[in-house]
Design an enzyme around this catalytic site. Structure first.
Site, PDB file in Angstrom:
ATOM      1  N   PRO A   1      -6.192  -8.544   2.320  1.00 40.99           N
ATOM      2  CA  PRO A   1      -4.811  -8.869   1.935  1.00 40.99           C
ATOM      3  C   PRO A   1      -3.982  -7.599   1.849  1.00 40.99           C
ATOM      4  O   PRO A   1      -4.398  -6.631   1.222  1.00 40.99           O
ATOM      5  CB  PRO A   1      -4.975  -9.490   0.543  1.00 40.99           C
TER       6      PRO A   1
ATOM      7  N   THR B   1      -7.547 -10.714  -7.187  1.00 37.03           N
ATOM      8  CA  THR B   1      -7.644  -9.254  -7.294  1.00 37.03           C
ATOM      9  C   THR B   1      -7.645  -8.879  -8.775  1.00 37.03           C
ATOM     10  O   THR B   1      -6.740  -9.238  -9.518  1.00 37.03           O
ATOM     11  CB  THR B   1      -6.479  -8.587  -6.543  1.00 37.03           C
TER      12      THR B   1
ATOM     13  N   ALA C   1       0.313  -6.336   1.607  1.00 38.74           N
ATOM     14  CA  ALA C   1       1.635  -6.891   1.336  1.00 38.74           C
ATOM     15  C   ALA C   1       2.628  -6.575   2.454  1.00 38.74           C
ATOM     16  O   ALA C   1       2.456  -5.628   3.208  1.00 38.74           O
ATOM     17  CB  ALA C   1       2.144  -6.300   0.024  1.00 38.74           C
TER      18      ALA C   1
ATOM     19  N   TYR D   1      -2.942 -12.787  -8.014  1.00 38.97           N
ATOM     20  CA  TYR D   1      -3.188 -12.206  -9.330  1.00 38.97           C
ATOM     21  C   TYR D   1      -2.966 -13.306 -10.350  1.00 38.97           C
ATOM     22  O   TYR D   1      -2.465 -14.381 -10.015  1.00 38.97           O
ATOM     23  CB  TYR D   1      -2.204 -11.072  -9.604  1.00 38.97           C
TER      24      TYR D   1
ATOM     25  N   HIS E   1      -9.286  -0.733  -3.715  1.00 37.01           N
ATOM     26  CA  HIS E   1      -7.900  -1.061  -3.385  1.00 37.01           C
ATOM     27  C   HIS E   1      -7.289   0.014  -2.462  1.00 37.01           C
ATOM     28  O   HIS E   1      -6.111   0.332  -2.551  1.00 37.01           O
ATOM     29  CB  HIS E   1      -7.073  -1.180  -4.674  1.00 37.01           C
TER      30      HIS E   1
ATOM     31  N   LYS F   1     -11.924  -9.615  -6.237  1.00 39.07           N
ATOM     32  CA  LYS F   1     -11.714  -8.407  -5.428  1.00 39.07           C
ATOM     33  C   LYS F   1     -11.410  -7.219  -6.345  1.00 39.07           C
ATOM     34  O   LYS F   1     -10.501  -7.285  -7.176  1.00 39.07           O
ATOM     35  CB  LYS F   1     -10.535  -8.623  -4.473  1.00 39.07           C
TER      36      LYS F   1
ATOM     37  N   SER G   1      -1.915 -12.025   1.468  1.00 43.63           N
ATOM     38  CA  SER G   1      -1.506 -11.465   0.170  1.00 43.63           C
ATOM     39  C   SER G   1      -0.451 -12.342  -0.477  1.00 43.63           C
ATOM     40  O   SER G   1       0.441 -12.862   0.200  1.00 43.63           O
ATOM     41  CB  SER G   1      -0.937 -10.065   0.388  1.00 43.63           C
TER      42      SER G   1
ATOM     43  N   ARG H   1       2.266   5.125  -7.562  1.00 41.23           N
ATOM     44  CA  ARG H   1       2.284   5.682  -6.195  1.00 41.23           C
ATOM     45  C   ARG H   1       3.457   6.652  -6.060  1.00 41.23           C
ATOM     46  O   ARG H   1       4.615   6.260  -6.015  1.00 41.23           O
ATOM     47  CB  ARG H   1       2.368   4.547  -5.187  1.00 41.23           C
TER      48      ARG H   1
HETATM   49  C1  LIG Z   1      -0.056  -1.604   2.522  1.00 41.30           C
HETATM   50  C2  LIG Z   1      -1.147  -2.209   1.701  1.00 41.30           C
HETATM   51  C3  LIG Z   1      -0.852  -3.298   0.910  1.00 41.30           C
HETATM   52  C4  LIG Z   1      -1.859  -3.898   0.153  1.00 41.30           C
HETATM   53  N1  LIG Z   1      -1.558  -5.026  -0.558  1.00 41.30           N
HETATM   54  C5  LIG Z   1      -2.535  -5.635  -1.256  1.00 41.30           C
HETATM   55  C6  LIG Z   1      -2.265  -6.838  -1.948  1.00 41.30           C
HETATM   56  O1  LIG Z   1      -1.156  -7.365  -1.935  1.00 41.30           O
HETATM   57  N2  LIG Z   1      -3.276  -7.394  -2.641  1.00 41.30           N
HETATM   58  C7  LIG Z   1      -4.537  -6.850  -2.674  1.00 41.30           C
HETATM   59  O2  LIG Z   1      -5.427  -7.401  -3.312  1.00 41.30           O
HETATM   60  N3  LIG Z   1      -4.824  -5.725  -1.997  1.00 41.30           N
HETATM   61  C8  LIG Z   1      -3.862  -5.102  -1.298  1.00 41.30           C
HETATM   62  N4  LIG Z   1      -4.149  -3.962  -0.599  1.00 41.30           N
HETATM   63  C9  LIG Z   1      -5.517  -3.411  -0.620  1.00 41.30           C
HETATM   64  C10 LIG Z   1      -6.336  -3.930   0.541  1.00 41.30           C
HETATM   65  O3  LIG Z   1      -6.589  -5.305   0.418  1.00 41.30           O
HETATM   66  C11 LIG Z   1      -7.693  -3.214   0.632  1.00 41.30           C
HETATM   67  O4  LIG Z   1      -8.406  -3.375  -0.545  1.00 41.30           O
HETATM   68  C12 LIG Z   1      -7.553  -1.741   0.886  1.00 41.30           C
HETATM   69  O5  LIG Z   1      -6.554  -1.414   1.799  1.00 41.30           O
HETATM   70  C13 LIG Z   1      -8.872  -1.209   1.439  1.00 41.30           C
HETATM   71  O6  LIG Z   1      -9.401  -0.387   0.511  1.00 41.30           O
HETATM   72  P1  LIG Z   1     -10.831  -0.730  -0.130  1.00 41.30           P
HETATM   73  O7  LIG Z   1     -11.843  -0.340   0.871  1.00 41.30           O
HETATM   74  O8  LIG Z   1     -10.883   0.099  -1.354  1.00 41.30           O
HETATM   75  O9  LIG Z   1     -10.787  -2.180  -0.408  1.00 41.30           O
HETATM   76  C14 LIG Z   1      -3.170  -3.356   0.167  1.00 41.30           C
HETATM   77  C15 LIG Z   1      -3.452  -2.250   0.970  1.00 41.30           C
HETATM   78  C16 LIG Z   1      -2.460  -1.674   1.738  1.00 41.30           C
HETATM   79  C17 LIG Z   1      -2.803  -0.488   2.590  1.00 41.30           C
END
Ligand SMILES: Cc1cc2nc3c(=O)[nH]c(=O)nc-3n(C[C@H](O)[C@H](O)[C@H](O)COP(=O)(O)O)c2cc1C
Length: 350
Positions: A79, A157, A81, A131, A277, A253, A108, A166
């Protein structure tokens, strides 16, 4: 760059050139000083393969199942955004890509296309990420719409009692647009400043009015999520509440320790996504560490793990790594190619 891009780093560079800085920074940035983001990338680069030779690999089959759904490769779309900041069709295009690649898309809650638009756009198997909000009726509304629209699982999540700080977004004065999923429920638009016209790049990419960049005195995304949206009191007991409003399987997650993996089994969730994340939430550990921890937990049964293993087995469950979850969709959209950006991945255990 000379000629066609040939690897994901080159696609990322193209994205940097194509996108307005504020959007590129949002997609590629991490929390705080981005130390964890750097560590994520380094740890990923540090993974080596231990190849065995003289094995017949003329026919390989990467297909697997996740929650019973057959997919062609053990890779899901994570997911993420606001895809319309990268492509005018947004998540609808991503869903089509998922269908084309015969895999699962996790939409997302913060998508720029609605739950319904994505559902009607293609026949990809879709999960819905959410969420728990202070106003529980909002979570209930989103989850029940997802269920009605044929999404097959809820991905809750759980690593965000508040949004990560950020620094790039703060510097860029990033603010929230009104998200279509929340129309009629709550205003997600946060801006105290005046509206600035989208840059020429934004116009070129066909961005619509509701995703203008706002001039403001700082990023308001964080404030919105902390004050209005996320319920920071969320705890294990609330998984029961979630179960009471949806019949769909629930995945958690953001699990990063074996203690929490065990708790997840105990409360009866259907899977966990090991994830920090993408380093967007804070100084979470990189998943290689936790994968080792969970591998110990379920496979090796080190003596000091005996009790833990017994707990898991007593629940008649074994975690197995089921798939990678990749947040590459933006790059797919920009490049119009089914190449994925592999720099950060989550792991899904069921
Ligand atoms: C631009 C962007 C937006 C994201 N938006 C969400 C989101 O809305 N909800 C969510 O659970 N994770 C979000 N993530 C996290 C991703 O789902 C994912 O966990 C992450 O990019 C990969 O890192 P990880 O290996 O730690 O999971 C986002 C990541 C990025 C790069």
């Amino acid at each position: 760059m000379e000629g066609e891009p040939v690897n994901v780093n080159e696609f990322q560079e193209l994205a940097r050139q194509a996108l307005p800085k504020i959007y590129y920074d949002y997609y590629s940035g991490g929390a705080e000083d981005e130390y964890t983001l750097k560590q994520n990338v380094e740890a990923f680069q540090g993974i080596t393969i231990r190849p065995r030779i003289l094995v017949d690999v003329s026919r390989i089959d990467l297909s697997t199942t996740v929650l019973g759904y057959q997919i062609s490769v053990p890779i899901l779309i994570a997911p993420s955004a606001k895809h319309k900041w990268a492509h005018p069709e947004g998540e609808v295009a991503t869903a089509r890509a998922a269908a084309l690649c015969d895999t699962i898309m996790i939409l997302s809650y913060r998508s720029t296309c609605t739950i319904e638009e994505v559902a009607s756009s293609c026949n990809a198997v879709r999960f819905f990420q959410c969420y728990v909000y202070k106003r529980r009726d909002i979570s209930a509304n989103l989850l029940q719409r997802a269920e009605r629209c044929g999404y097959k699982a809820i991905v809750l999540t759980v690593d965000s009692p508040r949004l990560g700080r950020r620094e790039k977004d703060i510097k860029n004065k990033m603010v929230n647009p009104q998200l279509k999923n929340f129309e009629g429920l709550i205003s997600t638009r946060v801006s105290t400043g005046s509206v600035e016209s989208p840059s020429w790049k934004a116009q070129l990419l066909g961005f619509t009015d509701d995703i203008h960049v706002y001039v403001d005195d700082g990023s308001k995304i964080e404030a919105f999520d902390a004050n209005t949206a996320f319920d920071a009191s969320l705890s294990w007991k609330d998984i029961g509440w979630l179960r009471s409003i949806t019949n769909l399987p629930v995945l958690l997650k953001g699990v990063l320790t074996h203690e929490d993996a065990i708790k997840a089994v105990e409360v009866g969730v259907d899977g966990i996504v090991v994830s920090n994340h993408g380093a967007r939430q804070g100084k979470g550990r990189f998943y290689v560490g936790i994968v080792m921890e969970l591998a110990l937990l379920v496979d090796l049964g080190a003596p000091w793990m005996t009790d833990i293993k017994a707990t898991i087995l007593s629940h008649q469950r074994r975690f197995t790594i089921q798939a990678f979850v990749i947040s590459s969709v933006s790059w797919i959209n920009i490049c119009f190619t089914p190449v994925v950006f592999l720099a950060c991945t989550s792991l899904l255990y069921t």
